[in-house]
Design a protein around this motif. Sequence first.
Motif, PDB file in Angstrom:
ATOM      1  N   THR A 284       0.849  -1.195   0.000  1.00 25.36           N
ATOM      2  CA  THR A 284       0.000   0.000   0.000  1.00 25.36           C
ATOM      3  C   THR A 284       0.885   1.246   0.000  1.00 25.36           C
ATOM      4  N   TYR A 285       0.534   2.205  -0.842  1.00 22.19           N
ATOM      5  CA  TYR A 285       1.418   3.346  -1.084  1.00 22.19           C
ATOM      6  C   TYR A 285       0.650   4.655  -0.903  1.00 22.19           C
ATOM      7  N   ALA A 286       1.320   5.655  -0.300  1.00 25.87           N
ATOM      8  CA  ALA A 286       0.733   6.987  -0.111  1.00 25.87           C
ATOM      9  C   ALA A 286       1.198   7.918  -1.225  1.00 25.87           C
ATOM     10  N   LEU A 287       0.285   8.351  -2.055  1.00 22.38           N
ATOM     11  CA  LEU A 287       0.593   9.187  -3.210  1.00 22.38           C
ATOM     12  C   LEU A 287       0.821  10.642  -2.798  1.00 22.38           C
ATOM     13  N   PHE A 288       1.671  11.353  -3.551  1.00 23.73           N
ATOM     14  CA  PHE A 288       1.852  12.783  -3.276  1.00 23.73           C
ATOM     15  C   PHE A 288       1.778  13.638  -4.543  1.00 23.73           C
ATOM     16  N   GLU A 289       1.440  13.052  -5.693  1.00 23.99           N
ATOM     17  CA  GLU A 289       1.429  13.824  -6.939  1.00 23.99           C
ATOM     18  C   GLU A 289       0.552  15.073  -6.785  1.00 23.99           C
TER      19      GLU A 289
ATOM     20  N   THR B  68      -1.875  23.514  -1.142  1.00 25.38           N
ATOM     21  CA  THR B  68      -1.593  22.640  -2.268  1.00 25.38           C
ATOM     22  C   THR B  68      -2.768  21.702  -2.509  1.00 25.38           C
ATOM     23  N   TRP B  69      -2.541  20.659  -3.301  1.00 23.81           N
ATOM     24  CA  TRP B  69      -3.605  19.708  -3.633  1.00 23.81           C
ATOM     25  C   TRP B  69      -2.965  18.372  -4.006  1.00 23.81           C
ATOM     26  N   ARG B  70      -3.550  17.304  -3.520  1.00 28.87           N
ATOM     27  CA  ARG B  70      -3.116  15.964  -3.892  1.00 28.87           C
ATOM     28  C   ARG B  70      -4.096  15.429  -4.925  1.00 28.87           C
TER      29      ARG B  70
END
Length: 353
Positions: free
Chosen positions: A56-61, A247-249
């Motif tokens: 499981t991965y936490a996205l930051f784009e 900001t925004w993810r």
Amino acid sequence: MNEFPMVQYIDQEGKWVSDEEKLSQEQVRTFYYHMLRIRTFDKKAVTLQRQGRLGTYALFEGQEAAQVGSALALESNDWVFPTYRDHGATLTFGADMAKTFLYWNGRLEGCVPPEGKRIFPPAVPIATQIPHAVGVGMTEKRKGTGAISIAYYGDGATSEGDFHEGLNFGSVFKAPTIFFCQNNGFAISVPFEKQMNSETIAQKSVAYGIPGIRIDGNDCVAVYQTVKKAAERARAGEGPTLIEAMTWRYGAHTTADDPTRYRDQTISDERRKTTDPVTRLALYMKNEGLWDDDWAQSLEEEITAEVNEAVEKMEAFPKPDVNDLFDHVFATPVWPIEEQKAKYLNHLKGVNA
């Protein structure tokens, strides 16, 4: 709020809107390189997770400018206290890419920074790293090293007691600590307006008698300059600064999440066209005559090769030692852990029999 106006150096159209001196071509290209690098990493990580090659991965784009600008404003002997979503910042600060992939495969090795890099293990519990960052800052101040600490966290962390305790201690003892909040509008599924009645997070600085600054978190230059000034202030013994980077993810909270259940994802589609941090810096470079197609193509190829090589190293790593699950919980083994270990090892023997 008028008391906390948005600090911006480059607007959404890639135009310089600050009275301060512009950065050099080398500096701007460095910003672009790191943002493109961590975005490429992030996209690769999502792909690997979908293929079952990563956990499981936490996205930051979408948050690249906030993470790159802040990390590049630090000095090599400073301390970084990340959350589970700040691997873009740690990679920029010098973390090993292959080991960062290993972290997302649940490997102990992923928490170990390169020699000489002061990177705290990513904090999964919300806001717990903030008091740690303050304590380290106080320590460096007493030692007279000139090193500072930066605590990364999201808007949701400001609803936790650790946030307030950290700010209070930091303020009272003038810790050389930067409190860096990436406000992406959601604490998992809870929107900002349902979390708090404050108009901004920056205004929370008032209660603790420290400066609070609100910045365009998608403007890498604004982030860099603001954090650099806060770092200089901290090194001069003037205490901490609270920075709120708006900001925004784009994607989900993690790859195990479905953001469409609580957020209109068409907003992300629109933001990709209007506020994207990587696109904005590219527009600025083109407006200023700093862009070169051959350079950009070469950069993309270089980064892609680096990311692919890191994946190969991660997947070639020796299999994990199951004892790591139990042997690093306490300095001295305790019977409940030892009992769990014995049961699990016996289970494995039965499975492999």
